[in-house]
Scaffold this active site. Structure first.
Site, short mmCIF file in Angstrom:
data_model
loop_
_atom_site.label_atom_id
_atom_site.label_comp_id
_atom_site.label_asym_id
_atom_site.label_seq_id
_atom_site.Cartn_x
_atom_site.Cartn_y
_atom_site.Cartn_z
CE1 TYR A 228 20.64 -77.25 -42.82
CE2 TYR A 228 21.63 -79.18 -41.74
CZ TYR A 228 21.40 -77.76 -41.69
OH TYR A 228 21.83 -76.87 -40.71
CE LYS B 109 23.51 -75.18 -42.69
NZ LYS B 109 23.81 -73.69 -42.79
#
Length: 251
Positions: free
Chosen positions: A150, A154
Site C-alpha cells: 500500500y 501511495k
C-alpha cells in the site's frame, strides 16, 4: 465559505464508503453534480438513496472496466470538472512474505487506476482549459509505516501527482493530493481495530497522533472540496497532510 462548486461535474472513484462517501456528501452540499464509482452495488444503492448522486458499478482494478465506466460518466454528463481518485485498498504483509502478484494487485488498484482516470479526465479537461484532479494518498506514502504494498503505491501516486501537475497546469488543470492520517469511519480498518482492542488503539492514539484522537472522514473531505475549488487556484502539485500532526515529516 462559498466555494463556487455549484453544478460542477464531479467523478469520485471508490466513493461509496468512508472518505470517498464523505467527499461525495460535502461536494453534493456545495451543489455539485456528483457521480460515484465503486465495486459493491449495495453500498452504491445506499449512497444514492442518501445523497441522490449518480452511481456506477465497476471493478477498478481492471483497465477495461475503468474505460467503460469513465465513458459512461462522460456520456451522462457531457464533461467533467473535478476528479477525485479515492479508490484503493490494503493487502499483503511483510515484503519477504508477499508474492509479486499481490504487489501487482496493490499497484493496479492504488496507483494505476488513479493514473488511468487522471489521464482520461485530463484529456477531457484539456478541451475546456480547466479542471481539478485530487488524488487521495496517505501519510504512509510519505514516510514508512503500514503495509509495504500500500505504501509503495501511495508513494508512487504522490510522485505522479507532482509530475502530472507540472505537465497539465498549462491547460488550466490543477492536480494535487491529500494525504490522510489515521481516519476513523464505520467501514474502515481503524474502526475494526478499535472494536477488537480498544486499549491498544487508545495507546496508539496517545503515542502517534498529537491531536489526541482519530481523524474524521469529513475533515479530509473539506480539504478535498477546497482543493477542487478556485479558492485553491494557486495550489498545484501539492501533497497536503490531513492527519492531526501524525506525520513525522517537516513538510
Amino acid at each position: 465559505m462559498e466555494l463556487g462548486l455549484k453544478d460542477k461535474k464531479v467523478l469520485i472513484t471508490g466513493g461509496s464508503k468512508g472518505i470517498g462517501a464523505a467527499v461525495a456528501e460535502v461536494l453534493t452540499e456545495e451543489g455539485a453534480k456528483v457521480g460515484v464509482i465503486a465495486r459493491g452495488q449495495e453500498a452504491l444503492d445506499q449512497i444514492k438513496d442518501k445523497l441522490g448522486v449518480a452511481v456506477y458499478q465497476a471493478d477498478l482494478s481492471r483497465h477495461s472496466e475503468r474505460e467503460r465506466v469513465f465513458n459512461q460518466f462522460m456520456e451522462d454528463n457531457q464533461g467533467i470538472d473535478i476528479l477525485v481518485n479515492n479508490v484503493g485498498g490494503s493487502n499483503g504483509g511483510q515484503a519477504l512474505e508477499t508474492d509479486m502478484d499481490t504487489f501487482n494487485e496493490a499497484m493496479e488498484l492504488n496507483y494505476f487506476a488513479s493514473v488511468h482516470f487522471s489521464k482520461m479526465a485530463a484529456m477531457a479537461m484539456k478541451e475546456q482549459q480547466s479542471g481539478s484532479i485530487i488524488n487521495i494518498t496517505s501519510v504512509y506514502g510519505r514516510e514508512s509505516g503500514g503495509k509495504i504494498t500500500y505504501n509503495n503505491a501511495k508513494s508512487a501516486l504522490i510522485s505522479f501527482t507532482k509530475g502530472f501537475a507540472d505537465e497539465v497546469i498549462k491547460y488550466g488543470i490543477r492536480v494535487n493530493s491529500v494525504a490522510p492520517g489515521s481516519i476513523l469511519h464505520p467501514t474502515g480498518n481503524w474502526q475494526r481495530r478499535l472494536e477488537e482492542n480498544p486499549e491498544q488503539m487508545k495507546k496508539f492514539v496517545s503515542d502517534n497522533i498529537p491531536a489526541g484522537r482519530f481523524g474524521r472522514a469529513d475533515e479530509v473531505a473539506n480539504v478535498v472540496a477546497f482543493l477542487a475549488s478556485e479558492k485553491a487556484s494557486w495550489v498545484v502539485g501539492a501533497s497536503i497532510n490531513v492527519d492531526g500532526g501524525q506525520s513525522y515529516m517537516n513538510f
